[in-house]
Design a protein around this motif. Structure first.
Motif, short mmCIF file in Angstrom:
data_model
loop_
_atom_site.label_atom_id
_atom_site.label_comp_id
_atom_site.label_asym_id
_atom_site.label_seq_id
_atom_site.Cartn_x
_atom_site.Cartn_y
_atom_site.Cartn_z
N GLN A 166 0.86 -1.19 0.00
CA GLN A 166 0.00 0.00 0.00
C GLN A 166 0.89 1.23 0.00
OE1 GLN A 166 -3.72 0.48 2.42
NE2 GLN A 166 -2.51 2.06 3.45
N ALA A 167 0.61 2.13 -0.94
CA ALA A 167 1.35 3.38 -1.03
C ALA A 167 0.41 4.55 -0.74
CB ALA A 167 1.97 3.54 -2.42
N THR A 168 0.89 5.52 0.06
CA THR A 168 0.09 6.67 0.44
C THR A 168 0.86 7.94 0.11
OG1 THR A 168 -0.90 5.41 2.27
CG2 THR A 168 -1.14 7.81 2.33
N ASN A 169 0.20 8.88 -0.58
CA ASN A 169 0.89 10.13 -0.92
C ASN A 169 0.72 11.16 0.19
OD1 ASN A 169 -1.67 11.23 -1.20
ND2 ASN A 169 -1.58 11.37 -3.44
N PHE A 170 1.31 12.35 -0.02
CA PHE A 170 1.32 13.37 1.03
C PHE A 170 -0.07 13.95 1.29
CE2 PHE A 170 1.75 15.69 -2.87
CZ PHE A 170 1.09 16.89 -2.67
N LEU A 171 -1.03 13.70 0.38
CA LEU A 171 -2.40 14.16 0.59
C LEU A 171 -3.24 13.14 1.34
CD1 LEU A 171 -3.11 15.73 -2.94
CD2 LEU A 171 -2.55 16.92 -0.81
N GLY A 172 -2.65 11.99 1.60
CA GLY A 172 -3.38 10.97 2.34
C GLY A 172 -4.14 9.99 1.47
N PHE A 173 -4.00 10.10 0.14
CA PHE A 173 -4.66 9.15 -0.76
C PHE A 173 -3.80 7.90 -0.89
CE2 PHE A 173 -6.39 13.26 -2.09
CZ PHE A 173 -7.75 12.99 -2.08
N SER A 174 -4.46 6.76 -0.87
CA SER A 174 -3.74 5.48 -0.89
C SER A 174 -4.21 4.59 -2.03
CB SER A 174 -3.93 4.74 0.44
OG SER A 174 -3.43 5.49 1.52
N ALA A 175 -3.32 3.70 -2.45
CA ALA A 175 -3.65 2.65 -3.43
C ALA A 175 -2.83 1.43 -3.06
CB ALA A 175 -3.34 3.10 -4.85
N SER A 176 -3.34 0.26 -3.41
CA SER A 176 -2.64 -0.96 -3.03
C SER A 176 -2.70 -1.98 -4.16
CB SER A 176 -3.24 -1.56 -1.76
OG SER A 176 -4.59 -1.95 -1.97
#
Length: 278
Positions: free
Chosen positions: A51-61
């Motif tokens: 799971q990767a999360t960007n600095f805006l808090g959006f995640s994808a896995s």
């Protein structure tokens, strides 16, 4: 994160490895993870999720399933590397290189095991044949003129133990079919003598496309250049965009002329020359 079958200890060991990766870089985690062999028991099946999360808090896995065989699978590669080239006119031979695993605990069985090889083409652009194309069971032979110029084909080979098919491995190779230059040809050679009171023609219809591209037609362009004193091309009013250039009688004054034929198919082109003495 990791989960799956293969024993509680196996899951705990693999989870511990991944927790260490997640804790790296002050808790930001790493983009890759490596698990030692002992962290996964033989015959275990695991699902590992990233799971990767960007600095805006959006995640994808995304997830991948991993199975550890009880016996090591053979290693497989295609001789010549994973990126190769050929031409439409050339035949292609792909040969798999296989190495059976060395295991001291299994006496001679794997070292002498027979292997089967199954070839295919991933993109679907090449329909075969794939079986029995060579006396070498590891090889795939593709006949000349089977592949389209400018296209990349992805061939896959699976090597498996004949008596234990689930012990297998695969390899891929991308084959790019390099476009070949067209060839401008003026029939009859590059020199001729013609009487001024005789008509003549120059024929470029035998110009050749080694790629045999049937979707693109040849474009022709003739040109005339005076090559001696008294020669003059101004009287030539024939159709210069067809494969055949017709020159009526008494059109050209006595002299030497250089005719050129430019042939083109898309971005590929070539020029031929012929000298005519009138």
């Amino acid at each position: 994160g990791g989960g799956g079958g293969g024993g509680g200890d196996g899951i705990r060991n693999l989870t511990a490895v991944l927790e260490g990766v997640n804790a790296a870089r002050g808790g930001l985690g790493m983009h890759s993870a490596a698990a030692p062999s002992e962290a996964m028991p033989l015959g275990g099946h695991f699902t590992v999720t990233l799971q990767a999360t960007n600095f805006l808090g959006f995640s994808a896995s995304t997830s991948v399933s991993v199975a550890k065989l009880g016996v090591p699978a053979p290693t497989l590669a295609v001789l010549g590397g994973t990126a190769q080239e050929t031409t439409h006119q050339g035949s292609l031979s792909l040969v798999a290189s296989a190495q059976l695993p060395m295991m001291h605990c299994i006496v001679g069985k794997l070292a002498n095991a027979k292997m089967d090889f199954l070839w295919g083409e991933v993109t679907g652009a090449y329909a075969g044949p794939f079986a029995a194309t060579s006396k070498n069971p590891r090889a795939l032979n593709v006949p000349a003129k089977s592949l389209e110029a400018g296209r990349t084909y992805t061939y896959a080979v699976v090597g498996r133990l004949a008596d234990t098919p689930n012990l297998n491995n695969s390899a891929l190779v991308n084959v790019y079919v390099v476009p070949q230059p067209v060839e401008a040809i003026i029939s009859g050679g590059d020199y001729r003598q013609i009487g001024r009171d005789a008509s003549f023609q120059l024929d470029g219809i035998t110009s050749n496309d080694p790629d045999e591209d049937s979707e693109t037609s040849f474009a022709f362009a003739w040109a005339c250049e005076a090559a001696s004193a008294g020669a003059d091309c101004d009287g030539l009013r024939a159709n210069t965009s067809s494969a055949i250039l017709h020159v009526p009688a008494v059109t050209l004054p006595i002299g030497s002329y250089t005719f050129s034929l430019l042939v083109a198919k898309g971005s590929r082109n070539d020029t031929a020359f012929a000298t005519v003495e009138v």
